[in-house]
Each structure stands twice: as C-alpha cells, then as structure tokens.
Scaffold this motif. Sequence first.
Motif, PDB file in Angstrom:
ATOM      1  N   ARG A   1      -4.422  -0.931  -1.681  1.00 51.29           N
ATOM      2  CA  ARG A   1      -4.337  -2.351  -1.358  1.00 51.29           C
ATOM      3  C   ARG A   1      -5.680  -2.864  -0.834  1.00 51.29           C
ATOM      4  O   ARG A   1      -6.183  -3.899  -1.299  1.00 51.29           O
ATOM      5  CB  ARG A   1      -3.244  -2.589  -0.312  1.00 51.29           C
ATOM      6  CG  ARG A   1      -3.111  -4.055   0.096  1.00 51.29           C
ATOM      7  CD  ARG A   1      -1.962  -4.262   1.046  1.00 51.29           C
ATOM      8  NE  ARG A   1      -0.694  -3.875   0.431  1.00 51.29           N
ATOM      9  CZ  ARG A   1       0.488  -3.904   1.057  1.00 51.29           C
ATOM     10  NH1 ARG A   1       0.549  -4.294   2.318  1.00 51.29           N
ATOM     11  NH2 ARG A   1       1.586  -3.545   0.428  1.00 51.29           N
TER      12      ARG A   1
ATOM     13  N   THR B   1      -8.325  -2.818  -3.604  1.00 49.82           N
ATOM     14  CA  THR B   1      -8.143  -3.914  -4.559  1.00 49.82           C
ATOM     15  C   THR B   1      -8.741  -5.204  -4.024  1.00 49.82           C
ATOM     16  O   THR B   1      -9.415  -5.956  -4.748  1.00 49.82           O
ATOM     17  CB  THR B   1      -6.652  -4.116  -4.873  1.00 49.82           C
ATOM     18  OG1 THR B   1      -6.125  -2.922  -5.452  1.00 49.82           O
ATOM     19  CG2 THR B   1      -6.447  -5.272  -5.838  1.00 49.82           C
TER      20      THR B   1
ATOM     21  N   LEU C   1      -8.497  -6.582 -10.164  1.00 50.55           N
ATOM     22  CA  LEU C   1      -7.602  -5.540 -10.661  1.00 50.55           C
ATOM     23  C   LEU C   1      -6.276  -5.597  -9.913  1.00 50.55           C
ATOM     24  O   LEU C   1      -6.206  -6.096  -8.779  1.00 50.55           O
ATOM     25  CB  LEU C   1      -8.225  -4.147 -10.449  1.00 50.55           C
ATOM     26  CG  LEU C   1      -9.506  -3.803 -11.214  1.00 50.55           C
ATOM     27  CD1 LEU C   1      -9.990  -2.425 -10.775  1.00 50.55           C
ATOM     28  CD2 LEU C   1      -9.269  -3.822 -12.713  1.00 50.55           C
ATOM     29  N   SER C   2      -5.256  -5.064 -10.539  1.00 45.62           N
ATOM     30  CA  SER C   2      -3.981  -4.908  -9.844  1.00 45.62           C
ATOM     31  C   SER C   2      -4.055  -3.659  -8.978  1.00 45.62           C
ATOM     32  O   SER C   2      -4.919  -2.798  -9.171  1.00 45.62           O
ATOM     33  CB  SER C   2      -2.845  -4.753 -10.858  1.00 45.62           C
ATOM     34  OG  SER C   2      -2.998  -3.543 -11.591  1.00 45.62           O
ATOM     35  N   GLU C   3      -3.120  -3.540  -8.016  1.00 50.81           N
ATOM     36  CA  GLU C   3      -3.099  -2.337  -7.183  1.00 50.81           C
ATOM     37  C   GLU C   3      -2.847  -1.101  -8.027  1.00 50.81           C
ATOM     38  O   GLU C   3      -3.397  -0.028  -7.754  1.00 50.81           O
ATOM     39  CB  GLU C   3      -2.037  -2.465  -6.097  1.00 50.81           C
ATOM     40  CG  GLU C   3      -2.445  -3.355  -4.935  1.00 50.81           C
ATOM     41  CD  GLU C   3      -1.482  -3.262  -3.773  1.00 50.81           C
ATOM     42  OE1 GLU C   3      -0.924  -2.156  -3.547  1.00 50.81           O
ATOM     43  OE2 GLU C   3      -1.283  -4.273  -3.089  1.00 50.81           O
TER      44      GLU C   3
ATOM     45  N   THR D   1      -6.096  -0.072  -9.594  1.00 47.25           N
ATOM     46  CA  THR D   1      -6.960   0.533  -8.583  1.00 47.25           C
ATOM     47  C   THR D   1      -6.496   1.947  -8.256  1.00 47.25           C
ATOM     48  O   THR D   1      -7.316   2.858  -8.091  1.00 47.25           O
ATOM     49  CB  THR D   1      -6.976  -0.324  -7.308  1.00 47.25           C
ATOM     50  OG1 THR D   1      -7.429  -1.644  -7.621  1.00 47.25           O
ATOM     51  CG2 THR D   1      -7.884   0.281  -6.252  1.00 47.25           C
TER      52      THR D   1
END
Length: 260
Positions: free
Chosen positions: A33, A36, A46-48, A51
């Motif tokens: 989190r 990201t 980017l999405s979690e 990542t």
Amino acid sequence: MSDVPYPISSRLSHQELLLLDIVAESADPVGARIATRLLGDSGIALSEASTSRLLARLDELGLTVSSGRKGRVVTDAGRRVAQVTRRTRRQAKGLHQALDIQNARQLLDLLYARRGVEREAARWAAARATPADIERLEELVNGHREALDAGGDARLCGMRFHREIFRISRNGLLQAIGDVVLDESLEPLERVLDVITGGHGTLAQSAPEHVDVLAAIRAGDPDEAERTMLAHVDRLIEEAERAATDRGAEVVKRLIELTL
C-alpha cells in the motif's frame, strides 16, 4: 565494488528499480500500500496487486526480503544495486547537462576535455595497436583525405578516426570517456568546427595531422603519438578560441543553434 550485482540491475525494469529505491531509502519495512502511493508520487500509477507482484520479483532476485506482515526490507545486495542505480542516474544527468553545448565557451570546454583524454588514448594505442588496427586506421585516414579532395563530407571519417584510437587503446576507462566526448549527439558540432576552420583556410589540415598520428602509432611510439595528437587538438582549440573572441562568440553561438 567488484561484488555489485550489475547483471541483476540490468534485468530490472524502470518500475522495479524505482520500487527498490523506495524500499532501500525507507527506515521501516515497506508494504504494497505504501509502495503504491510512493510510486504514484513519482508518476508511476499501479494497483496494489501490481505493486505486490513487483515486490515478489524483487524478493525472487534476492534484492528484498519479507519482514513478517510489515512489508519488505532491502537486502545487502539490493542496497548495492540501489546505490549503483542512484549513482548512474546522477552521472547520466550530469553528462546530459555537460553535453548540452550551446555556446562558444562550452564548445571550448569540450575541446579541452578531448585534449586531456585523446592524448592519453593515442599513447595507449601506440603501445597496443595490432597490424589489423593499423590497417583500419589507414583506411580511415585515406577515406578522410579522399573525401576532402572530392569536396565531400569528411567530417564523419575524421570522427571515426578519433573513435578508433580509443578502441585501439584497449583501456576500458578511456574508452568509456571517449564514448562521452565523441558521442554521436555531438557530431553536429563538427560542422561548426568545419565552418570555423574553413573560414580560416585550414579545413584540410586535419588530414595530414591524422597521418602524423597514424605514423606514430604505426611506429609504436607513445611519446610521438601523444605529441602529434596534442598538436592536432591544440590547433582546433586555438582556432575555436580565435573564433570565439569579441563578436565572433555570437556567431559561433548562432552556428551551434543552427546545427543542433
């Protein structure tokens, strides 16, 4: 350092290198989190989940390791890669700024830098040249002379001659520096030098000067190779200095603007 894992760094994407830098710079473990969000601050959206996959790849390469449920921390190998990457980034930025030649003063700075390394490259070339190397230099010298006689573009032949001497030196550091001071992006500046020397009636002097350098390298005489290369580059510096005085500096600046 000899144990820095350069091959690993070359296999990492820009996103992975940036993520590794984030983990390496953090005093605490970095989770997906936080990573990201920090990637987003750097312009990487980017999405979690994405990542997390990047972090897993860094784990696989031994550059990061899980710290329980808190996130990842960098390994010793990962820290070295991050340090090399940051240093390379700084060097690339510095070189880009240094090679952004826009005026007569900067053109002279480039020629002064070339003088310092080309005289040394000529010495090493004289000590290490093989018969095949000499043959290649002869081809370039002859091509340069023929282009001048025919009124063609001799500029690239001259640049290739100088680059070949760095290659023949077989000195890795000199070759790397040669790649910088004779970078292809600087080739338009050779046209500026052609205009300057042409205006002085000395455009054709480079060919016999190259012949002198070749003769010294062929003879295996490092001192003479250095002397002849120094005389060649010093003459270019002297002519550029003459052109850069008083109102001429504005003319040179305008020529650079027109060629780049």
